[in-house]
Design a protein around this motif. Sequence first.
Motif, PDB file in Angstrom:
ATOM      1  N   TYR A   1       0.692 -20.985  26.424  1.00 53.07           N
ATOM      2  CA  TYR A   1      -0.402 -20.505  25.577  1.00 53.07           C
ATOM      3  C   TYR A   1      -0.013 -20.716  24.137  1.00 53.07           C
ATOM      4  CZ  TYR A   1      -1.586 -18.138  29.864  1.00 53.07           C
ATOM      5  OH  TYR A   1      -1.897 -17.887  31.164  1.00 53.07           O
ATOM      6  N   LYS A   2      -0.973 -21.127  23.361  1.00 56.12           N
ATOM      7  CA  LYS A   2      -0.681 -21.254  21.946  1.00 56.12           C
ATOM      8  C   LYS A   2      -1.797 -20.619  21.140  1.00 56.12           C
ATOM      9  CE  LYS A   2      -0.148 -24.136  18.097  1.00 56.12           C
ATOM     10  NZ  LYS A   2      -0.239 -25.441  17.503  1.00 56.12           N
ATOM     11  N   LEU A   3      -1.405 -19.673  20.331  1.00 56.77           N
ATOM     12  CA  LEU A   3      -2.362 -18.957  19.503  1.00 56.77           C
ATOM     13  C   LEU A   3      -2.067 -19.299  18.053  1.00 56.77           C
ATOM     14  CD1 LEU A   3      -4.597 -16.936  19.455  1.00 56.77           C
ATOM     15  CD2 LEU A   3      -2.927 -15.113  19.764  1.00 56.77           C
ATOM     16  N   GLN A   4      -2.953 -20.062  17.455  1.00 60.23           N
ATOM     17  CA  GLN A   4      -2.757 -20.478  16.067  1.00 60.23           C
ATOM     18  C   GLN A   4      -3.603 -19.576  15.176  1.00 60.23           C
ATOM     19  OE1 GLN A   4      -3.886 -21.478  12.712  1.00 60.23           O
ATOM     20  NE2 GLN A   4      -4.897 -23.269  13.613  1.00 60.23           N
ATOM     21  N   ALA A   5      -2.934 -18.632  14.514  1.00 59.07           N
ATOM     22  CA  ALA A   5      -3.637 -17.677  13.643  1.00 59.07           C
ATOM     23  C   ALA A   5      -2.961 -17.692  12.271  1.00 59.07           C
ATOM     24  CB  ALA A   5      -3.611 -16.283  14.259  1.00 59.07           C
ATOM     25  N   GLU A   6      -2.759 -18.884  11.753  1.00 58.67           N
ATOM     26  CA  GLU A   6      -2.084 -19.020  10.464  1.00 58.67           C
ATOM     27  C   GLU A   6      -2.957 -18.464   9.335  1.00 58.67           C
ATOM     28  OE1 GLU A   6       0.987 -20.114  10.428  1.00 58.67           O
ATOM     29  OE2 GLU A   6       1.252 -22.073  11.392  1.00 58.67           O
ATOM     30  N   SER A   7      -2.362 -18.313   8.174  1.00 53.65           N
ATOM     31  CA  SER A   7      -3.120 -17.792   7.039  1.00 53.65           C
ATOM     32  C   SER A   7      -4.221 -18.779   6.646  1.00 53.65           C
ATOM     33  CB  SER A   7      -2.198 -17.518   5.855  1.00 53.65           C
ATOM     34  OG  SER A   7      -2.239 -18.599   4.947  1.00 53.65           O
ATOM     35  N   ALA A   8      -5.224 -18.270   5.962  1.00 53.67           N
ATOM     36  CA  ALA A   8      -6.416 -19.073   5.672  1.00 53.67           C
ATOM     37  C   ALA A   8      -6.128 -20.244   4.735  1.00 53.67           C
ATOM     38  CB  ALA A   8      -7.504 -18.187   5.075  1.00 53.67           C
ATOM     39  N   ARG A   9      -4.954 -20.249   4.086  1.00 50.91           N
ATOM     40  CA  ARG A   9      -4.647 -21.358   3.171  1.00 50.91           C
ATOM     41  C   ARG A   9      -3.514 -22.242   3.686  1.00 50.91           C
ATOM     42  NH1 ARG A   9      -3.488 -18.391  -2.136  1.00 50.91           N
ATOM     43  NH2 ARG A   9      -3.447 -20.442  -3.109  1.00 50.91           N
ATOM     44  N   ALA A  10      -3.139 -22.023   4.926  1.00 52.02           N
ATOM     45  CA  ALA A  10      -1.982 -22.742   5.473  1.00 52.02           C
ATOM     46  C   ALA A  10      -2.368 -24.118   6.038  1.00 52.02           C
ATOM     47  CB  ALA A  10      -1.343 -21.901   6.566  1.00 52.02           C
ATOM     48  N   PHE A  11      -1.354 -24.964   6.155  1.00 57.94           N
ATOM     49  CA  PHE A  11      -1.463 -26.229   6.890  1.00 57.94           C
ATOM     50  C   PHE A  11      -0.670 -26.083   8.176  1.00 57.94           C
ATOM     51  CE2 PHE A  11      -1.735 -27.187   2.402  1.00 57.94           C
ATOM     52  CZ  PHE A  11      -2.789 -28.086   2.314  1.00 57.94           C
ATOM     53  N   HIS A  12      -1.242 -26.583   9.251  1.00 57.89           N
ATOM     54  CA  HIS A  12      -0.555 -26.449  10.536  1.00 57.89           C
ATOM     55  C   HIS A  12      -0.707 -27.752  11.317  1.00 57.89           C
ATOM     56  CE1 HIS A  12       0.763 -24.180  14.215  1.00 57.89           C
ATOM     57  NE2 HIS A  12       0.045 -25.122  14.806  1.00 57.89           N
ATOM     58  N   VAL A  13       0.424 -28.350  11.637  1.00 58.76           N
ATOM     59  CA  VAL A  13       0.398 -29.552  12.483  1.00 58.76           C
ATOM     60  C   VAL A  13       1.365 -29.301  13.627  1.00 58.76           C
ATOM     61  CG1 VAL A  13       0.868 -32.030  12.630  1.00 58.76           C
ATOM     62  CG2 VAL A  13      -0.130 -31.081  10.541  1.00 58.76           C
ATOM     63  N   ALA A  14       0.925 -29.539  14.845  1.00 58.48           N
ATOM     64  CA  ALA A  14       1.820 -29.251  15.964  1.00 58.48           C
ATOM     65  C   ALA A  14       1.583 -30.225  17.111  1.00 58.48           C
ATOM     66  CB  ALA A  14       1.605 -27.825  16.455  1.00 58.48           C
TER      67      ALA A  14
ATOM     68  N   ALA B   1       7.542 -20.052  34.784  1.00 50.81           N
ATOM     69  CA  ALA B   1       7.568 -19.246  33.565  1.00 50.81           C
ATOM     70  C   ALA B   1       6.245 -19.315  32.825  1.00 50.81           C
ATOM     71  CB  ALA B   1       8.686 -19.723  32.632  1.00 50.81           C
ATOM     72  N   THR B   2       6.023 -18.297  32.003  1.00 48.42           N
ATOM     73  CA  THR B   2       4.872 -18.248  31.113  1.00 48.42           C
ATOM     74  C   THR B   2       5.391 -18.176  29.681  1.00 48.42           C
ATOM     75  OG1 THR B   2       3.517 -17.093  32.730  1.00 48.42           O
ATOM     76  CG2 THR B   2       2.852 -16.885  30.428  1.00 48.42           C
ATOM     77  N   VAL B   3       4.912 -19.086  28.843  1.00 49.49           N
ATOM     78  CA  VAL B   3       5.384 -19.131  27.459  1.00 49.49           C
ATOM     79  C   VAL B   3       4.186 -19.014  26.522  1.00 49.49           C
ATOM     80  CG1 VAL B   3       6.599 -20.492  25.722  1.00 49.49           C
ATOM     81  CG2 VAL B   3       7.322 -20.603  28.120  1.00 49.49           C
ATOM     82  N   VAL B   4       4.303 -18.119  25.575  1.00 53.22           N
ATOM     83  CA  VAL B   4       3.248 -17.923  24.587  1.00 53.22           C
ATOM     84  C   VAL B   4       3.802 -18.246  23.209  1.00 53.22           C
ATOM     85  CG1 VAL B   4       1.619 -16.273  23.569  1.00 53.22           C
ATOM     86  CG2 VAL B   4       2.306 -16.018  25.976  1.00 53.22           C
ATOM     87  N   GLU B   5       3.161 -19.162  22.520  1.00 52.94           N
ATOM     88  CA  GLU B   5       3.551 -19.422  21.128  1.00 52.94           C
ATOM     89  C   GLU B   5       2.480 -18.828  20.219  1.00 52.94           C
ATOM     90  OE1 GLU B   5       4.465 -23.506  20.087  1.00 52.94           O
ATOM     91  OE2 GLU B   5       5.184 -23.932  22.123  1.00 52.94           O
TER      92      GLU B   5
ATOM     93  N   ALA C   1      -7.214 -22.077  18.523  1.00 52.21           N
ATOM     94  CA  ALA C   1      -7.012 -22.401  17.106  1.00 52.21           C
ATOM     95  C   ALA C   1      -8.058 -21.681  16.275  1.00 52.21           C
ATOM     96  CB  ALA C   1      -7.114 -23.914  16.900  1.00 52.21           C
ATOM     97  N   LEU C   2      -7.594 -20.749  15.474  1.00 51.40           N
ATOM     98  CA  LEU C   2      -8.526 -19.945  14.683  1.00 51.40           C
ATOM     99  C   LEU C   2      -8.180 -19.949  13.205  1.00 51.40           C
ATOM    100  CD1 LEU C   2      -8.513 -16.874  17.079  1.00 51.40           C
ATOM    101  CD2 LEU C   2     -10.296 -18.595  16.925  1.00 51.40           C
ATOM    102  N   GLY C   3      -6.917 -20.121  12.885  1.00 51.99           N
ATOM    103  CA  GLY C   3      -6.475 -19.957  11.508  1.00 51.99           C
ATOM    104  C   GLY C   3      -6.248 -21.283  10.800  1.00 51.99           C
ATOM    105  N   ALA C   4      -5.648 -21.190   9.621  1.00 49.50           N
ATOM    106  CA  ALA C   4      -5.254 -22.315   8.772  1.00 49.50           C
ATOM    107  C   ALA C   4      -6.440 -22.945   8.033  1.00 49.50           C
ATOM    108  CB  ALA C   4      -4.509 -23.397   9.551  1.00 49.50           C
ATOM    109  N   ALA C   5      -6.131 -23.517   6.881  1.00 49.44           N
ATOM    110  CA  ALA C   5      -7.139 -24.285   6.144  1.00 49.44           C
ATOM    111  C   ALA C   5      -7.321 -25.629   6.828  1.00 49.44           C
ATOM    112  CB  ALA C   5      -6.693 -24.473   4.697  1.00 49.44           C
ATOM    113  N   LEU C   6      -6.194 -26.195   7.250  1.00 49.81           N
ATOM    114  CA  LEU C   6      -6.221 -27.475   7.952  1.00 49.81           C
ATOM    115  C   LEU C   6      -5.224 -27.394   9.098  1.00 49.81           C
ATOM    116  CD1 LEU C   6      -6.191 -31.050   6.473  1.00 49.81           C
ATOM    117  CD2 LEU C   6      -4.651 -30.429   8.325  1.00 49.81           C
TER     118      LEU C   6
END
Lengths: 430, 258
Positions: free
Chosen positions: A218-231, A185-189, A249-254
């Motif tokens: 695949y994981k594409l992190q394009a969160e908003s520019a003020r978001a926190f993201h931990v994964a 399988a191929t999984v994209v988050e 990883a392109l998005g998020a403040a942190l």
Amino acid sequence: MTELTQSLRESFTQRTNGPLRLLREAAFARFAKLGLPTTQDEDWKYTSLAALAQMRFELAAEATVHDVDRWTLSDAAVRLTFVNGRYRPELSSRAPGGAFIGSLSAALVERPELVERELARHADSHGDALTALNTAFIEDGAFVHLPAGAALQAPIHLLYVSTAPGKPTLSQPRNLIVAGANSQATVVETYAGLDNEVYFTNAVTEVVLGDNARVDHYKLQAESARAFHVALTQIHQGRDSRFSSHSVALGAALARNEVRALFASEGSECTLNGLYMATGKQHLDNRTLIDHKSPRCTSRELYKGVLDGHSRGVFSGRVLVRQDAQKTDASQTNKNLLLSDDAIVDTKPQLEIFADDVKCAHGAAVGQLDENALFYLRSRGIGQEAARSLLTYAFASEMVNLVPLGPLRARVRDLVTSKLPAFERLKEAA
Amino acid sequence: MTRSELLLRVKDLHATVGGKEILRGIDLEVGPGEVHAIMGPNGSGKSTFAQVLAGRETFEVTKGEVLYQGQDLLALSPEERAVAGIFMAFQYPVEIPGVGNLYFLRTALNALRKRRGEEELDAMDFLALAKQKMKLVAMDESFTGRSVNEGFSGGEKKRNEIFQMAVLDPRLAILDETDSGLDIDALRTVASGVNSLRSKDRAMIVITHYQRLLEYIVPDRVHVMGNGRIVRSGGRELALELEQKGYAQVEGRREAAR
């Protein structure tokens, strides 16, 4: 106790029922004991959660989102959409037969025996505070179960959209992907946010590969520019299995993205690729562990970072070759491009070898744009900013081109070029 | 030739790198359509002169002026010079992995056209133009799919420079040791490409260490550089004299004549 911990305790006591009560209570107890990590903690030396600790977040906030078209991949993909961590069937597509592809909340009702066999058995809720926090609040996420021999042609797209029009929100998706023997399988988050809102995503994905299974993640992190993201993506590989991870990883403040792979049995392959691009005051932390616990396994890792403005990047990659892991073949590379004098990167490749018959290599590099190349482009009439963008894209494009999935590659290319000034035309350059 | 008709006028040009003076007062006048050869031993400042004309910021111009079409060239950025019609074929063309050769050249051409107020070429029109120009230097089509100069042989890199020149169509082309490292067949190919681009509107400054190139690209004027200056100028026979007597003697005679 921090503001965040206090508010989480209040939320937790309001919701202690449900099928996973014991698991959740134990996890919350661990979280309460561990507390949010600080920079005193070796694993968090370069990434401070101090700003997060001062905040209160609303859990599982209701949200109105009607349109997710801008984040969808292709019509062929099977899509599960989650808004603020909750499954939204009306924004999702119908899953094909032959496998369980659905929400964790539904699976806990319909197929609890399948879920409980693997859930929370791989990610570390004991020593890792944020994983414990996620486990303590397990409610929804994606559950993918491929029976032995199932080969899914269509990619599975897990789309997590966050929105926080009022108070900051907290979403804690919990995903479990179980690939039976000989399955594929191929999984994209995709993690994305609406506008410039403040929210916190704390996601955990466990991937379990049976013998000879293959999963491309695949994981594409394009969160908003003020978001926190931990994964955390935690992978457990059975015999002769193949796993690949592409993290963008392109998005998020942190943001902090951790990938941990365990070769539980011999003869397997694991590829970890990553691209992180930070601008402004973004902080993007990438952490990986490849645990060669078994013999004859191969791992390949390549992470590239582009840091501009006052941003900070972290790469901390550990390859552990245990005593029994003879015939291990491991290579790890981290390359960074600093585009400004104020950008910082901390790179920490670590290779620990306890077996004697192995082939291992690792390396890290930090550089700037090549002045010769810059002059070459400018001497041909390409303006300075465009020339810088073109060379930056050239550096990042290696990672873009490693994404074999057409629609996703196009999406990644668009997102990468949108971070580069004066290069709207790059999108044509395929 | 009157001043206004000159394409390039260099007067008492001095330049340094890291505080060390490399150019020590160059004077040179180039008219439209003329081909000037600049010869000289290693370290005489030939390549520095070429790079200063192209706008390389590594070098600091400390004195003198350069007028191009009557305008102050030194005030322009490298990309502005390209827009104005200046092109330098690099002695060491740069490899740029990840950027397609044709994509790069189309971006460059369209940047020039846009800044000149001309319509940009779409991919199809550009490809037609590129294919036509590739023939000038016998460039293989497989090369269109490769990254800029990546993995090119020495000869391929130099041919690529002339191909770029053909597409960008400059008014003043500076060829910086385009012949170095080429075998005789590659040299002929490159020279024939250059010759086909000679026209009454296009001037060229051909920088070379060897007289050999000038058998194929016949210059109108030959200049000899030594120690950051032009020490002698003459017709094409000067190149032959250099070939026979060597740089030391030619430069020496000038010193003696002072």
